[in-house]
Design an enzyme around this catalytic site. Structure first.
Site, PDB file in Angstrom:
ATOM      1  N   GLU A  48       1.383   5.378 -26.948  1.00  0.00           N
ATOM      2  CA  GLU A  48       2.593   5.886 -27.589  1.00  0.00           C
ATOM      3  C   GLU A  48       3.298   6.889 -26.663  1.00  0.00           C
ATOM      4  O   GLU A  48       2.719   7.909 -26.305  1.00  0.00           O
ATOM      5  CB  GLU A  48       2.212   6.533 -28.925  1.00  0.00           C
ATOM      6  N   LEU A  77       3.473   2.951 -32.946  1.00  0.00           N
ATOM      7  CA  LEU A  77       2.543   3.975 -33.418  1.00  0.00           C
ATOM      8  C   LEU A  77       1.446   3.308 -34.226  1.00  0.00           C
ATOM      9  O   LEU A  77       1.413   3.375 -35.456  1.00  0.00           O
ATOM     10  CB  LEU A  77       3.274   5.024 -34.262  1.00  0.00           C
ATOM     11  N   ALA A  78       0.544   2.627 -33.540  1.00  0.00           N
ATOM     12  CA  ALA A  78      -0.494   1.850 -34.214  1.00  0.00           C
ATOM     13  C   ALA A  78      -1.711   1.772 -33.304  1.00  0.00           C
ATOM     14  O   ALA A  78      -1.803   0.885 -32.454  1.00  0.00           O
ATOM     15  CB  ALA A  78       0.014   0.456 -34.561  1.00  0.00           C
ATOM     16  N   GLU A  79      -2.646   2.707 -33.493  1.00  0.00           N
ATOM     17  CA  GLU A  79      -3.807   2.786 -32.590  1.00  0.00           C
ATOM     18  C   GLU A  79      -4.674   1.534 -32.656  1.00  0.00           C
ATOM     19  O   GLU A  79      -5.210   1.083 -31.636  1.00  0.00           O
ATOM     20  CB  GLU A  79      -4.629   4.030 -32.919  1.00  0.00           C
ATOM     21  N   GLN A 101      -2.789   9.721 -28.400  1.00  0.00           N
ATOM     22  CA  GLN A 101      -2.038  10.970 -28.205  1.00  0.00           C
ATOM     23  C   GLN A 101      -2.870  12.215 -28.478  1.00  0.00           C
ATOM     24  O   GLN A 101      -2.829  13.180 -27.723  1.00  0.00           O
ATOM     25  CB  GLN A 101      -0.799  10.978 -29.103  1.00  0.00           C
ATOM     26  N   PHE A 102      -3.614  12.212 -29.587  1.00  0.00           N
ATOM     27  CA  PHE A 102      -4.469  13.345 -29.952  1.00  0.00           C
ATOM     28  C   PHE A 102      -5.777  12.809 -30.513  1.00  0.00           C
ATOM     29  O   PHE A 102      -5.847  11.700 -31.048  1.00  0.00           O
ATOM     30  CB  PHE A 102      -3.795  14.244 -30.994  1.00  0.00           C
ATOM     31  N   HIS A 148      -5.111  17.499 -34.658  1.00  0.00           N
ATOM     32  CA  HIS A 148      -4.722  17.663 -33.260  1.00  0.00           C
ATOM     33  C   HIS A 148      -5.734  18.492 -32.463  1.00  0.00           C
ATOM     34  O   HIS A 148      -5.468  18.819 -31.315  1.00  0.00           O
ATOM     35  CB  HIS A 148      -3.353  18.340 -33.155  1.00  0.00           C
TER      36      HIS A 148
END
Length: 343
Positions: A48, A77-79, A101-102, A148
């Site tokens: 992403e 946005l789809a891990e 991302q986190f 996060h």
């Protein structure tokens, strides 16, 4: 499978580049990714905002511009979709590097990782390779909101079929990301996000340590401190502070969380008789517990005190205003050392 050892001629470093540079951990990762992509056209990066934006932490900054949108892919946005797509690409001979991302965002992709990525090599009786790297910025210390600042590394270290590593400084970041990409097994690559902007001297022509190895980062004789990732720096600071009390603390950076290279730990404990294991993750069923169990098994008659652990508390990660109380710090580490030596 062991990761290939990178040497001077295959680092991808231009010949006119200065031998030593001062770089941040983030820049070292960027340079390591660039070197891997220059070396092998099958290396691709996906995640992403990794392309035009260069990632939330700018780890992939400039890579899409230089290598194109076919090799640095901005994903939805789809891990789960990111990991699933990487598995398919790996089956076709590519070496995907996925950015999560986190830390807390990895869980939507958890099923793909533990049910597919970790098992396909064994399911195919070794016929299929899964050279996928999943990069995860992890840990606290940046004042972030929920999801996060977590430390989920134990989940993946528990999963057979995955390799799990964590760099602690810019030098290791540069070499370990390249070694992870060169590995034919899936590698979960944990990056200590609060250390991204810390600098170190990097020599791109040096010979790196093997990927799945630990390292003594500070010799000592009074007690052994074992840690990894973001707390290596904190533990080194504790060891330096302990000198004023006459304590010589040996600090070992695990670097590889699965498989663990514990021989240096065993050797150290046989000399010191005292062990403190430090991690941001919660204590229950954690990597610190595994280290303690293995040391007790191998070094029982050398121990002069119980193995002590300094960890995050067994609660969900707290709001940012409370994280200083949650995270292990210098005082908590030194208190554990004092309790061990007083036993």
């Amino acid at each position: 499978m062991a990761a290939p050892t990178l040497n001077r001629k295959d680092t991808g470093t231009p010949g006119d580049q200065p031998a030593t540079q001062t770089v941040t951990l983030a820049k070292a990762l960027n340079s390591g990714l660039r070197a891997a992509m220059e070396r092998d056209p099958k290396v691709i990066i996906m995640g992403e905002d990794v392309g035009k934006l260069g990632g939330v932490f700018r780890i992939t900054d400039g890579l899409q511009k230089d290598f194109g949108e076919q090799r640095v892919l901005d994903t939805p946005l789809a891990e789960s979709g990111i990991i699933g797509t990487a598995i398919g690409l790996a089956l076709r001979g590519y070496r995907p590097v996925c950015e999560i991302q986190f830390d807390g965002f990895v869980f939507p992709g958890f099923d793909q990782i533990v049910s597919q990525l970790a098992k396909l090599h064994y399911r195919s009786q070794g016929k299929l390779k899964m050279p996928v790297v999943v990069r995860i910025p992890y840990g606290g210390g940046i004042g972030a909101v929920e999801h996060h600042s977590e430390s989920p590394e134990s989940y993946f270290a528990h999963t057979a079929g995955l390799k799990v590593v964590s760099c602690a400084n810019a030098v290791d970041a540069y070499w370990m990301i390249q070694q992870a990409i060169a590995c034919d097994d899936p590698v979960m690559f944990f990056e200590p996000k609060r250390r991204y902007w810390e600098k170190a001297e990097l020599d791109p022509t040096a010979e790196p340590d093997p990927l799945f190895s630990s390292r003594v980062v500070r010799p000592g004789s009074t007690a052994t401190l074992v840690t990894y990732g973001p707390l290596v720096k904190t533990t080194l600071e504790a060891a330096a502070a302990a000198e004023s009390d006459g304590h010589s603390l040996e600090v070992i950076d695990l670097r590889s969380l699965s498989p663990m290279d514990l021989e240096p730990v065993f050797d150290s404990v046989r000399r010191t008789g005292h062990l403190v294991v430090v991690s941001e993750a919660v204590a229950e069923a954690s990597l610190t517990a595994e280290v303690a169990a293995r040391v007790q098994q191998e070094c029982f008659y050398s121990l002069e005190a119980p193995v002590l652990r300094v960890t995050g508390f067994d609660t969900p990660y707290p709001p940012s205003k409370c994280e200083e109380e949650f995270l292990p710090d210098l005082d908590r580490i030194l208190d554990a050392v004092d309790r061990s030596l007083a036993f």
